[in-house]
Scaffold this motif. Structure first.
Motif, PDB file in Angstrom:
ATOM      1  N   LEU A   1       0.809  -1.211   0.000  1.00 49.70           N
ATOM      2  CA  LEU A   1       0.000   0.000   0.000  1.00 49.70           C
ATOM      3  C   LEU A   1       0.843   1.263   0.000  1.00 49.70           C
ATOM      4  O   LEU A   1       0.360   2.335  -0.368  1.00 49.70           O
ATOM      5  N   SER A   2       2.116   1.122   0.397  1.00 53.45           N
ATOM      6  CA  SER A   2       3.023   2.277   0.379  1.00 53.45           C
ATOM      7  C   SER A   2       3.632   2.510  -1.002  1.00 53.45           C
ATOM      8  O   SER A   2       4.378   3.468  -1.179  1.00 53.45           O
ATOM      9  N   GLY A   3       3.347   1.630  -1.934  1.00 57.04           N
ATOM     10  CA  GLY A   3       3.870   1.799  -3.278  1.00 57.04           C
ATOM     11  C   GLY A   3       5.051   0.918  -3.612  1.00 57.04           C
ATOM     12  O   GLY A   3       5.592   0.997  -4.722  1.00 57.04           O
ATOM     13  N   VAL A   4       5.489   0.086  -2.665  1.00 56.13           N
ATOM     14  CA  VAL A   4       6.578  -0.847  -2.948  1.00 56.13           C
ATOM     15  C   VAL A   4       6.034  -1.986  -3.801  1.00 56.13           C
ATOM     16  O   VAL A   4       4.942  -2.502  -3.542  1.00 56.13           O
ATOM     17  N   GLU A   5       6.773  -2.386  -4.821  1.00 58.35           N
ATOM     18  CA  GLU A   5       6.386  -3.536  -5.624  1.00 58.35           C
ATOM     19  C   GLU A   5       6.712  -4.805  -4.840  1.00 58.35           C
ATOM     20  O   GLU A   5       7.880  -5.097  -4.582  1.00 58.35           O
ATOM     21  N   VAL A   6       5.694  -5.539  -4.461  1.00 55.21           N
ATOM     22  CA  VAL A   6       5.856  -6.761  -3.666  1.00 55.21           C
ATOM     23  C   VAL A   6       5.485  -7.954  -4.538  1.00 55.21           C
ATOM     24  O   VAL A   6       4.339  -8.092  -4.966  1.00 55.21           O
ATOM     25  N   GLN A   7       6.469  -8.810  -4.816  1.00 54.92           N
ATOM     26  CA  GLN A   7       6.275  -9.988  -5.646  1.00 54.92           C
ATOM     27  C   GLN A   7       6.488 -11.242  -4.808  1.00 54.92           C
ATOM     28  O   GLN A   7       7.551 -11.446  -4.231  1.00 54.92           O
ATOM     29  N   LEU A   8       5.477 -12.069  -4.736  1.00 56.87           N
ATOM     30  CA  LEU A   8       5.547 -13.337  -4.014  1.00 56.87           C
ATOM     31  C   LEU A   8       5.585 -14.467  -5.034  1.00 56.87           C
ATOM     32  O   LEU A   8       4.720 -14.548  -5.914  1.00 56.87           O
ATOM     33  N   ILE A   9       6.603 -15.328  -4.959  1.00 56.53           N
ATOM     34  CA  ILE A   9       6.739 -16.463  -5.875  1.00 56.53           C
ATOM     35  C   ILE A   9       6.582 -17.747  -5.077  1.00 56.53           C
ATOM     36  O   ILE A   9       7.385 -18.040  -4.179  1.00 56.53           O
ATOM     37  N   LEU A  10       5.558 -18.511  -5.401  1.00 55.61           N
ATOM     38  CA  LEU A  10       5.245 -19.751  -4.707  1.00 55.61           C
ATOM     39  C   LEU A  10       5.237 -20.895  -5.704  1.00 55.61           C
ATOM     40  O   LEU A  10       5.232 -20.683  -6.914  1.00 55.61           O
ATOM     41  N   SER A  11       5.223 -22.104  -5.196  1.00 58.77           N
ATOM     42  CA  SER A  11       5.193 -23.273  -6.059  1.00 58.77           C
ATOM     43  C   SER A  11       3.754 -23.656  -6.368  1.00 58.77           C
ATOM     44  O   SER A  11       2.906 -23.719  -5.467  1.00 58.77           O
ATOM     45  N   ALA A  12       3.470 -23.900  -7.659  1.00 59.46           N
ATOM     46  CA  ALA A  12       2.119 -24.327  -8.030  1.00 59.46           C
ATOM     47  C   ALA A  12       1.814 -25.706  -7.459  1.00 59.46           C
ATOM     48  O   ALA A  12       0.680 -25.990  -7.067  1.00 59.46           O
ATOM     49  N   GLY A  13       2.819 -26.596  -7.441  1.00 66.45           N
ATOM     50  CA  GLY A  13       2.668 -27.903  -6.825  1.00 66.45           C
ATOM     51  C   GLY A  13       3.255 -27.889  -5.426  1.00 66.45           C
ATOM     52  O   GLY A  13       4.231 -27.182  -5.159  1.00 66.45           O
ATOM     53  N   ASN A  14       2.664 -28.660  -4.515  1.00 62.83           N
ATOM     54  CA  ASN A  14       3.110 -28.631  -3.130  1.00 62.83           C
ATOM     55  C   ASN A  14       3.034 -30.037  -2.560  1.00 62.83           C
ATOM     56  O   ASN A  14       2.069 -30.766  -2.808  1.00 62.83           O
ATOM     57  N   ASN A  15       4.046 -30.416  -1.783  1.00 64.78           N
ATOM     58  CA  ASN A  15       4.060 -31.759  -1.188  1.00 64.78           C
ATOM     59  C   ASN A  15       3.342 -31.823   0.153  1.00 64.78           C
ATOM     60  O   ASN A  15       3.312 -32.866   0.789  1.00 64.78           O
ATOM     61  N   LYS A  16       2.755 -30.696   0.584  1.00 66.77           N
ATOM     62  CA  LYS A  16       1.998 -30.668   1.830  1.00 66.77           C
ATOM     63  C   LYS A  16       0.626 -30.083   1.538  1.00 66.77           C
ATOM     64  O   LYS A  16       0.467 -28.874   1.425  1.00 66.77           O
ATOM     65  N   ARG A  17      -0.350 -30.947   1.401  1.00 63.18           N
ATOM     66  CA  ARG A  17      -1.672 -30.503   0.949  1.00 63.18           C
ATOM     67  C   ARG A  17      -2.322 -29.531   1.914  1.00 63.18           C
ATOM     68  O   ARG A  17      -2.894 -28.509   1.511  1.00 63.18           O
ATOM     69  N   LEU A  18      -2.265 -29.819   3.224  1.00 67.06           N
ATOM     70  CA  LEU A  18      -2.909 -28.939   4.195  1.00 67.06           C
ATOM     71  C   LEU A  18      -2.267 -27.558   4.171  1.00 67.06           C
ATOM     72  O   LEU A  18      -2.960 -26.528   4.247  1.00 67.06           O
ATOM     73  N   THR A  19      -0.942 -27.513   4.053  1.00 67.25           N
ATOM     74  CA  THR A  19      -0.247 -26.238   3.976  1.00 67.25           C
ATOM     75  C   THR A  19      -0.655 -25.478   2.716  1.00 67.25           C
ATOM     76  O   THR A  19      -0.848 -24.254   2.744  1.00 67.25           O
ATOM     77  N   SER A  20      -0.781 -26.185   1.596  1.00 63.31           N
ATOM     78  CA  SER A  20      -1.195 -25.554   0.343  1.00 63.31           C
ATOM     79  C   SER A  20      -2.568 -24.914   0.477  1.00 63.31           C
ATOM     80  O   SER A  20      -2.793 -23.782   0.036  1.00 63.31           O
ATOM     81  N   TRP A  21      -3.491 -25.626   1.110  1.00 63.63           N
ATOM     82  CA  TRP A  21      -4.832 -25.064   1.306  1.00 63.63           C
ATOM     83  C   TRP A  21      -4.789 -23.847   2.226  1.00 63.63           C
ATOM     84  O   TRP A  21      -5.458 -22.849   1.966  1.00 63.63           O
ATOM     85  N   ALA A  22      -3.997 -23.939   3.289  1.00 64.22           N
ATOM     86  CA  ALA A  22      -3.920 -22.818   4.231  1.00 64.22           C
ATOM     87  C   ALA A  22      -3.342 -21.578   3.570  1.00 64.22           C
ATOM     88  O   ALA A  22      -3.838 -20.460   3.766  1.00 64.22           O
ATOM     89  N   GLN A  23      -2.275 -21.737   2.764  1.00 70.30           N
ATOM     90  CA  GLN A  23      -1.654 -20.557   2.175  1.00 70.30           C
ATOM     91  C   GLN A  23      -2.575 -19.894   1.151  1.00 70.30           C
ATOM     92  O   GLN A  23      -2.536 -18.672   0.965  1.00 70.30           O
ATOM     93  N   GLU A  24      -3.452 -20.673   0.522  1.00 67.87           N
ATOM     94  CA  GLU A  24      -4.402 -20.078  -0.411  1.00 67.87           C
ATOM     95  C   GLU A  24      -5.370 -19.130   0.288  1.00 67.87           C
ATOM     96  O   GLU A  24      -5.903 -18.206  -0.340  1.00 67.87           O
ATOM     97  N   SER A  25      -5.590 -19.331   1.582  1.00 68.02           N
ATOM     98  CA  SER A  25      -6.523 -18.468   2.308  1.00 68.02           C
ATOM     99  C   SER A  25      -5.999 -17.044   2.462  1.00 68.02           C
ATOM    100  O   SER A  25      -6.773 -16.140   2.791  1.00 68.02           O
ATOM    101  N   TYR A  26      -4.713 -16.838   2.214  1.00 67.99           N
ATOM    102  CA  TYR A  26      -4.138 -15.496   2.352  1.00 67.99           C
ATOM    103  C   TYR A  26      -4.152 -14.716   1.033  1.00 67.99           C
ATOM    104  O   TYR A  26      -3.883 -13.522   1.025  1.00 67.99           O
ATOM    105  N   TYR A  27      -4.434 -15.374  -0.079  1.00 63.54           N
ATOM    106  CA  TYR A  27      -4.286 -14.727  -1.373  1.00 63.54           C
ATOM    107  C   TYR A  27      -5.221 -13.539  -1.553  1.00 63.54           C
ATOM    108  O   TYR A  27      -4.836 -12.506  -2.107  1.00 63.54           O
ATOM    109  N   ASP A  28      -6.485 -13.675  -1.121  1.00 66.88           N
ATOM    110  CA  ASP A  28      -7.456 -12.590  -1.319  1.00 66.88           C
ATOM    111  C   ASP A  28      -6.960 -11.279  -0.734  1.00 66.88           C
ATOM    112  O   ASP A  28      -6.949 -10.241  -1.406  1.00 66.88           O
TER     113      ASP A  28
END
Length: 471
Positions: A344-371
């Motif tokens: 919000l301060s104008g800094v370009e923030v780029q997050l790079i994550l893996s499309a595939g994940n070996n931990k399903r529960l973690t993958s679902w949890a991290q998706e909850s932060y995307y919105d």
């Protein structure tokens, strides 16, 4: 009137005693976010929630381990006093604020005169490590979270045995859980060859002398002859040790004074685990590349959450661009707030994550932060060709951080981790090239399309997020 002491009544009384006791006890011993999750579990299933909390609810270590870590940090500070000529002093900018913070938390001063080569090719990183072991003349120290019983494990074991046969002092520290298969297969032949092997944070009947049962040593580092070191995200395993998810990693091969600091981290973990003090390496040849670096050790034995504080400070200090790469993204509230404020301060923030994940529960949890992140302008890219297991970040043009640190609560609070901070434009430029390659092979997450996902996925994400403190 005779009281009703039927099994159902007794069970009801026990349930409510547990609920009320948990409400009075858990919040005073656990962080608020974690306390809410545990209270919810205990409230729904008291007889299951209470024993789980007693086992996993507080990241405690044995008093002996905490005391030994404090002793190690004090020794590190004292041993650096004669080496003041190697201290690097920032002339301003974000490094001027970062270097003192990292030193006060992890004990290591920033040093100049280092060389840092970033190894982005998986097999090339393994080959470089094996070549350095084969050239060793005095000692080889390896500290890894995972060693698999596969071709890489065989190759590393063979290299250590060859080194030991030459009279090289070889020591190997492996996490008791992460390297279970490697320990089972290689411990005996390595010891027969003269290699000293110890497991870190052993469980079973010994867990009371270690700590909470799921605390792990997640570090990955190697030191050879005090002349070179390796630190990064890569374990001692084939790239495809998880079927269907070949790993992509990032490792730094370093030379210069920082090697002696890596040696100190190894010696500290060796002492904490065995009680044996190893000699500290004072021979610190300065390399012509003259890269300024600083080590960031972290873990539950330290009084602060070193990794979390450093990552958040770097985010707050960014002025133009931050790129964060991690396989597991389950941040705490402070890290989420830092990312939101930066975007919000104008800094370009780029997050790079893996499309595939070996931990399903973690993958679902991290998706909850995307919105929330997308709404405030954070860009999210999902890397598709491999399982992107690399862990690093770059800040503006002058600071890079890489190592074993994930952007999740487990890595911040529960695991022993290691990070390498480079205050150098050349290293950052090389990391930017690697990040650009990630982005070329990634799918950018579109905010409008992401918000159209079905309601059942949103519910799954929210439920998975409740277990964030266990991931």
């Amino acid at each position: 009137m005779t009281p009703d002491w039927s099994p159902a009544t007794v069970l009801l009384i026990v349930d409510w005693v547990i609920r009320i006791g948990a409400l009075l006890w858990i919040p005073s011993r656990t962080r608020p976010a974690a306390a809410r999750s545990w209270l919810l579990l205990v409230g729904f299933i008291p007889l299951l929630g209470l024993p789980l909390y007693l086992l996993l609810g507080h990241p405690w270590l044995s008093r002996r381990r905490v005391q030994r870590q404090a002793q190690v940090s004090e020794v590190v500070r004292e041993e650096q006093l004669p080496l003041r000529a190697l201290r690097w002093t920032p002339d301003g900018g974000a490094a001027f604020e970062m270097a003192p913070l990292v030193e006060r938390q992890g004990a290591f001063m920033p040093t100049h005169g280092n060389a840092v080569a970033l190894l982005d090719d998986y097999q090339a990183a393994i080959d470089a490590l094996l070549a350095d072991i084969d050239q060793a003349r005095e000692q080889v120290h390896l500290l890894y979270y995972l060693m698999f019983d596969d071709a890489v494990g065989d190759a590393v074991t063979a290299a250590l045995c060859r080194a030991a046969a030459r009279g090289v002092c070889c020591r190997l520290l492996l996490d008791a859980v992460g390297a279970r298969r490697g320990l089972r297969r290689y411990r005996r032949p390595l010891r027969q060859a003269g290699v000293e092997v110890h497991e870190l944070l052993p469980g079973g009947l010994r867990w009371r002398r270690s700590g909470r049962m799921d605390l792990r040593n997640h570090r990955k580092l190697a030191v050879i002859d005090g002349r070179c070191g390796h630190v990064g995200s890569q374990n001692l395993a084939d790239a495809v040790f998880v079927p269907g998810l070949p790993n992509r990693e990032l490792v730094a091969r370093v030379q210069g004074p920082v090697v002696s600091h890596l040696e100190a981290v190894f010696a500290g973990d060796w002492y904490i685990e065995t009680g044996q003090r190893l000699p500290y390496q004072h021979d610190c040849p300065v390399h012509a590349d003259d890269v300024a670096t600083q080590l960031l050790p972290s873990g539950p034995a330290y009084p602060y959450e070193n990794a979390r504080d450093t990552v958040n400070a770097l985010i707050h200090l960014a002025r133009r661009r931050i790129v964060l790469t991690t396989p597991y993204f389950v941040p705490d509230d402070a890290t989420l707030a830092a990312l939101r404020i930066a975007a919000l301060s104008g800094v370009e923030v780029q997050l790079i994550l893996s499309a595939g994940n070996n931990k399903r529960l973690t993958s679902w949890a991290q998706e909850s932060y995307y919105d929330d992140l997308l709404a405030c302008g954070v860009r999210i890219a999902l890397y598709e060709p491999h399982f992107l297991h690399a862990k690093h970040m770059s800040v503006d043009d002058g600071i890079a951080l890489l190592g074993s640190i994930n952007l999740d609560i487990r890595s911040f609070a529960l695991n022993a981790e290691i990070g390498l901070i480079c205050y150098d434009r050349g290293v950052v430029a090389r990391m930017r090239e690697i990040e650009a390659d990630y982005l070329r092979h990634s799918r950018a997450l579109d905010p409008a399309q992401w918000r159209m996902r079905p309601a059942w996925r949103r519910s799954r994400e929210g439920i998975a997020r409740l277990a964030d403190t266990l991931m």
